[in-house]
Motif scaffolding. Structure first.
Motif, PDB file in Angstrom:
ATOM      1  N   ASN A 114    -137.238  51.768  43.575  1.00 46.14           N
ATOM      2  CA  ASN A 114    -136.759  51.074  44.742  1.00 46.14           C
ATOM      3  C   ASN A 114    -137.028  49.519  44.485  1.00 46.14           C
ATOM      4  OD1 ASN A 114    -137.862  53.535  46.525  1.00 46.14           O
ATOM      5  ND2 ASN A 114    -135.685  53.149  46.469  1.00 46.14           N
ATOM      6  N   HIS A 115    -136.147  48.536  44.564  1.00 42.43           N
ATOM      7  CA  HIS A 115    -136.336  47.148  44.696  1.00 42.43           C
ATOM      8  C   HIS A 115    -135.490  46.764  45.780  1.00 42.43           C
ATOM      9  CE1 HIS A 115    -133.961  48.486  41.190  1.00 42.43           C
ATOM     10  NE2 HIS A 115    -133.163  47.530  41.516  1.00 42.43           N
ATOM     11  N   ALA A 224    -128.788  55.308  59.321  1.00 46.77           N
ATOM     12  CA  ALA A 224    -128.317  55.023  57.686  1.00 46.77           C
ATOM     13  C   ALA A 224    -129.305  54.310  56.966  1.00 46.77           C
ATOM     14  CB  ALA A 224    -126.973  54.318  57.650  1.00 46.77           C
ATOM     15  N   PRO A 225    -129.650  54.793  55.735  1.00 47.20           N
ATOM     16  CA  PRO A 225    -130.794  54.249  55.138  1.00 47.20           C
ATOM     17  C   PRO A 225    -130.382  52.657  54.600  1.00 47.20           C
ATOM     18  CG  PRO A 225    -129.759  55.620  53.622  1.00 47.20           C
ATOM     19  CD  PRO A 225    -129.157  55.890  54.893  1.00 47.20           C
ATOM     20  N   PRO A 226    -131.445  51.727  54.545  1.00 44.89           N
ATOM     21  CA  PRO A 226    -130.974  50.593  54.162  1.00 44.89           C
ATOM     22  C   PRO A 226    -131.027  50.281  52.575  1.00 44.89           C
ATOM     23  CG  PRO A 226    -133.477  50.675  54.532  1.00 44.89           C
ATOM     24  CD  PRO A 226    -132.763  51.852  54.976  1.00 44.89           C
ATOM     25  N   ALA A 227    -130.852  51.459  51.872  1.00 47.69           N
ATOM     26  CA  ALA A 227    -130.947  51.338  50.545  1.00 47.69           C
ATOM     27  C   ALA A 227    -129.801  52.382  49.846  1.00 47.69           C
ATOM     28  CB  ALA A 227    -132.253  51.805  49.958  1.00 47.69           C
ATOM     29  N   VAL A 228    -129.378  51.928  48.514  1.00 49.31           N
ATOM     30  CA  VAL A 228    -128.407  52.794  47.858  1.00 49.31           C
ATOM     31  C   VAL A 228    -129.161  53.186  46.661  1.00 49.31           C
ATOM     32  CG1 VAL A 228    -126.480  52.123  49.228  1.00 49.31           C
ATOM     33  CG2 VAL A 228    -127.251  50.983  47.220  1.00 49.31           C
ATOM     34  N   THR A 229    -129.036  54.314  45.972  1.00 51.56           N
ATOM     35  CA  THR A 229    -129.692  54.652  44.700  1.00 51.56           C
ATOM     36  C   THR A 229    -128.639  55.120  43.626  1.00 51.56           C
ATOM     37  OG1 THR A 229    -131.551  55.138  45.911  1.00 51.56           O
ATOM     38  CG2 THR A 229    -131.326  56.014  43.699  1.00 51.56           C
ATOM     39  N   ARG A 237    -121.407  58.236  40.146  1.00 54.50           N
ATOM     40  CA  ARG A 237    -120.364  57.131  39.712  1.00 54.50           C
ATOM     41  C   ARG A 237    -120.953  55.677  39.796  1.00 54.50           C
ATOM     42  NH1 ARG A 237    -116.509  56.826  43.276  1.00 54.50           N
ATOM     43  NH2 ARG A 237    -115.290  55.320  41.891  1.00 54.50           N
ATOM     44  N   LEU A 238    -121.236  55.001  38.728  1.00 55.25           N
ATOM     45  CA  LEU A 238    -121.871  53.718  38.848  1.00 55.25           C
ATOM     46  C   LEU A 238    -121.132  52.848  39.926  1.00 55.25           C
ATOM     47  CD1 LEU A 238    -123.817  51.808  37.873  1.00 55.25           C
ATOM     48  CD2 LEU A 238    -122.724  51.346  35.881  1.00 55.25           C
ATOM     49  N   GLU A 239    -119.754  52.793  39.534  1.00 54.11           N
ATOM     50  CA  GLU A 239    -118.776  51.807  40.340  1.00 54.11           C
ATOM     51  C   GLU A 239    -118.955  52.005  41.762  1.00 54.11           C
ATOM     52  OE1 GLU A 239    -117.769  54.322  38.108  1.00 54.11           O
ATOM     53  OE2 GLU A 239    -117.300  52.848  36.419  1.00 54.11           O
ATOM     54  N   ALA A 240    -119.170  53.223  42.380  1.00 51.29           N
ATOM     55  CA  ALA A 240    -119.343  53.286  43.563  1.00 51.29           C
ATOM     56  C   ALA A 240    -120.593  53.002  44.123  1.00 51.29           C
ATOM     57  CB  ALA A 240    -119.159  54.928  44.173  1.00 51.29           C
ATOM     58  N   PHE A 241    -121.707  53.151  43.503  1.00 48.92           N
ATOM     59  CA  PHE A 241    -123.008  52.565  43.588  1.00 48.92           C
ATOM     60  C   PHE A 241    -123.100  51.275  43.663  1.00 48.92           C
ATOM     61  CE2 PHE A 241    -126.802  50.582  41.344  1.00 48.92           C
ATOM     62  CZ  PHE A 241    -127.722  50.753  42.660  1.00 48.92           C
TER      63      PHE A 241
END
Length: 300
Positions: A114-115, A224-229, A237-241
């Motif tokens: 996480n960053h 909803a979390p304040p992060a995406v991983t 899918r990298l594009e969705a991230f």
């Protein structure tokens, strides 16, 4: 509201931990931070403390004076249980056992992946005095913690706590959980039942609140979390991230260590985001963070 922050890591995580430290110094509101507790989860004598002091500690910038490095054995021994088992299970357990070293009423657990990418204060972790925790739907194969506390299937809630980080916990509730599992014969809250891999730290915490503390609604809000991983699994899918990272409400991005084994184009796309958020100077520095340590094996 002020939180202690807890991250558990070991040698192969040092590069991403360095990025996390830099991001905390850059984006995390100092008024939100009590202590920053980093718990070592490696082998005795592996050089982690020295490498952390040399490579990571300075990256916290103005927050460096609040950082405390704890040996995993110190945290677990304090709870009376040996530091044993697989590394990922130890990591989960240490996030609970560390409550004895926490000075704030609530603490936020992070993973090294996480960053922070945008200015972040306590509102990312709390709302109206309740902790904001991720949620997910119920799946029978993941309800081992509810079974552990004797909650019959017909009493299961429609949603349970998710297991993504950042994840905040009330220190007093973790202490109560510790007492409850000791009464059941475990050495500490962090000595998770090894017979059921679905009993992970946050699920155990949520099931305890549901079964033994009159529910979680008084102290927690499913949010909803304040992060995406990006977990860098074959199905991800990298594009969705990367699209999700662009949402202003997202305060943190996560990049799993598996990304070190991705192809050059995927790494370049991640590094471009790091450059855009001012977390690395250039592509060379970013790519170095995504280079596997010599001899390291790709995580499963």
């Amino acid at each position: 509201m002020r939180f202690d922050f807890v991250t558990v890591g070991f040698g192969p995580d040092l590069a991403l931990l360095r990025l996390q430290a830099r991001s905390m110094g850059r984006f995390l509101d100092a008024g939100t931070v009590g202590q920053i507790l980093v718990v070592e989860n490696g082998a005795e004598g592996d050089g982690f403390p020295e490498a952390f002091a040399r490579e990571v500690l300075p990256e916290y910038g103005p927050l460096a004076g609040r950082v405390r490095l704890l040996r995993g054995a110190e945290v677990r021994d304090y709870g009376g249980a040996p530091l044993a088992g697989r590394g990922w299970r130890r990591q989960q357990g240490l996030k609970l056992d560390v409550h004895r070293f926490v000075g704030s009423e609530a603490y936020v657990t992070l993973d090294c992946k996480n960053h922070f990418i945008r200015p972040t204060d306590a509102t990312a972790f709390a709302e109206g005095g309740r902790l904001r925790v991720p949620s997910r739907g119920v799946q029978a194969r993941q309800m081992g913690a509810f079974r552990y506390f004797g909650v019959a299937e017909e009493r299961w809630p429609e949603a349970v706590f998710g297991i993504s980080t950042p994840f905040p916990l009330w220190r007093a509730e973790v202490a109560a959980l510790d007492e409850a599992v000791r009464a059941r014969g475990l050495a500490s809250a962090g000595a998770l039942p090894v017979s059921d891999d679905s009993v992970v730290e946050y699920r155990l915490y949520g099931a305890f609140l549901f079964a033994c503390r009159r529910g979680w609604e008084a102290g927690h809000v499913l949010s909803a979390p304040p992060a995406v991983t990006f977990h860098a699994r074959a199905t991800d899918r990298l594009e969705a991230f990367l699209a999700a990272v662009e949402r202003p409400a997202v305060r943190m991005m996560g990049v799993h260590r598996r990304a070190m084994w991705c192809d050059a184009a995927m790494k370049a796309a991640i590094v471009a985001r790091w450059i855009g958020f001012g977390l690395v100077r250039d592509a060379v520095e970013g790519e170095a963070l995504l280079t596997p340590p010599e001899g390291a094996a790709r995580p499963v």
